[in-house]
Scaffold this active site. Structure first.
Site, PDB file in Angstrom:
ATOM      1  N   THR A   9      -6.708   0.088   7.756  1.00 51.45           N
ATOM      2  CA  THR A   9      -5.793   0.952   8.496  1.00 51.45           C
ATOM      3  C   THR A   9      -5.464   2.123   7.583  1.00 51.45           C
ATOM      4  O   THR A   9      -5.574   2.023   6.362  1.00 51.45           O
ATOM      5  CB  THR A   9      -4.491   0.232   8.903  1.00 51.45           C
ATOM      6  N   SER A  10      -5.048   3.226   8.178  1.00 48.93           N
ATOM      7  CA  SER A  10      -4.798   4.438   7.403  1.00 48.93           C
ATOM      8  C   SER A  10      -3.490   4.390   6.624  1.00 48.93           C
ATOM      9  O   SER A  10      -3.354   5.055   5.614  1.00 48.93           O
ATOM     10  CB  SER A  10      -4.791   5.661   8.326  1.00 48.93           C
ATOM     11  N   THR A  11      -2.526   3.628   7.118  1.00 51.19           N
ATOM     12  CA  THR A  11      -1.234   3.570   6.444  1.00 51.19           C
ATOM     13  C   THR A  11      -0.758   2.128   6.346  1.00 51.19           C
ATOM     14  O   THR A  11      -1.210   1.254   7.085  1.00 51.19           O
ATOM     15  CB  THR A  11      -0.154   4.376   7.199  1.00 51.19           C
TER      16      THR A  11
END
Length: 184
Positions: free
Chosen positions: A8-10
Site C-alpha cells: 500500500t502507498s501509505t
C-alpha cells in the site's frame, strides 16, 4: 514456491494491506513480502521478493498497480523474473505469464494502465492551471525564503551551509539559493 507481494502507498491503508494478504493466502502463497511505501521510492520488500524468487517459482500480486509504476518498469520486472525462470500472476486480472496469452495480456494491460495514469496527470495539470488562473491555487509556500533572515544570520555567525540547512530544516541547495538572491 509461490511468493506473494503486497503493497500500500501509505501506512494509513492497513485494511488494504490486510485484504491483499488475505487474497494472496487464498491463492496458495507460501511466503509474503509486504510494505507500506509509495511506488515512486525504493521498495525494499519488493527487491527482497525478487531476490528470493528461484527457478520454477511464481510471484503473485493482487493488482498490477501494486507491482509496477510504468510499462517500462513492468517490462523490467518481467525480464528479471524470466531470467530467474519464474513467472508472474496478477490475481484480479486472472493473468499468468506462464502462458503466451498471459504475456501478451500483461503487456497490453500495462500499456493501458500507463495511458490512464498519463491522462490523470494531464487532467490534474489542467485543474491546477485553472485554479491558478482563478487565484485559488497558490502552491507550496517557499520555506527557505521565509527563513532568509535566519539563513543570513547563521552564515554570518560562521556556520557552514550544511550546518545552516540542518539547523533550519531546509535543503543545502535552498541555503545557496537564499545566499545567491541576497547578493543580487
Amino acid at each position: 514456491m509461490i511468493i506473494g507481494y503486497a503493497r500500500t502507498s501509505t501506512t494509513d491503508q492497513k485494511a488494504g494491506l490486510e485484504a491483499q494478504e488475505r487474497d494472496l493466502r487464498a491463492a496458495g502463497v507460501e511466503r509474503i513480502f509486504q510494505e507500506q511505501i509509495s511506488a515512486t521510492g525504493p521498495r525494499k520488500a519488493f527487491a527482497d521478493a525478487l531476490d528470493y524468487v528461484r527457478d520454477g517459482d511464481t510471484l503473485i500480486v493482487t493488482k498490477l498497480d501494486r507491482l509496477a509504476r510504468s510499462v517500462a518498469d513492468l517490462v523490467e520486472i518481467t525480464k528479471q523474473l524470466e531470467a530467474k525462470g519464474a513467472s508472474l500472476r496478477v490475481l484480479n486480472l486472472n493473468l499468468d505469464t506462464e502462458t503466451p496469452t498471459g504475456k501478451l495480456m500483461l503487456n497490453l494491460l500495462g500499456s493501458i494502465a500507463q495511458f490512464e495514469r498519463e491522462l490523470m496527470l494531464e487532467r490534474q495539470r489542467e485543474g491546477i492551471a485553472k485554479a491558478k488562473s482563478e487565484g485559488k491555487y497558490k502552491g507550496r509556500k517557499p520555506t527557505a525564503k521565509a527563513k532568509m533572515e535566519d539563513v543570513l544570520r547563521l552564515v554570518e555567525n560562521g556556520l557552514s551551509r550544511e550546518q545552516v540547512a540542518k539547523e533550519l530544516g531546509i535543503g543545502v541547495a535552498s541555503v545557496y539559493r537564499v545566499l545567491a538572491s541576497a547578493r543580487s
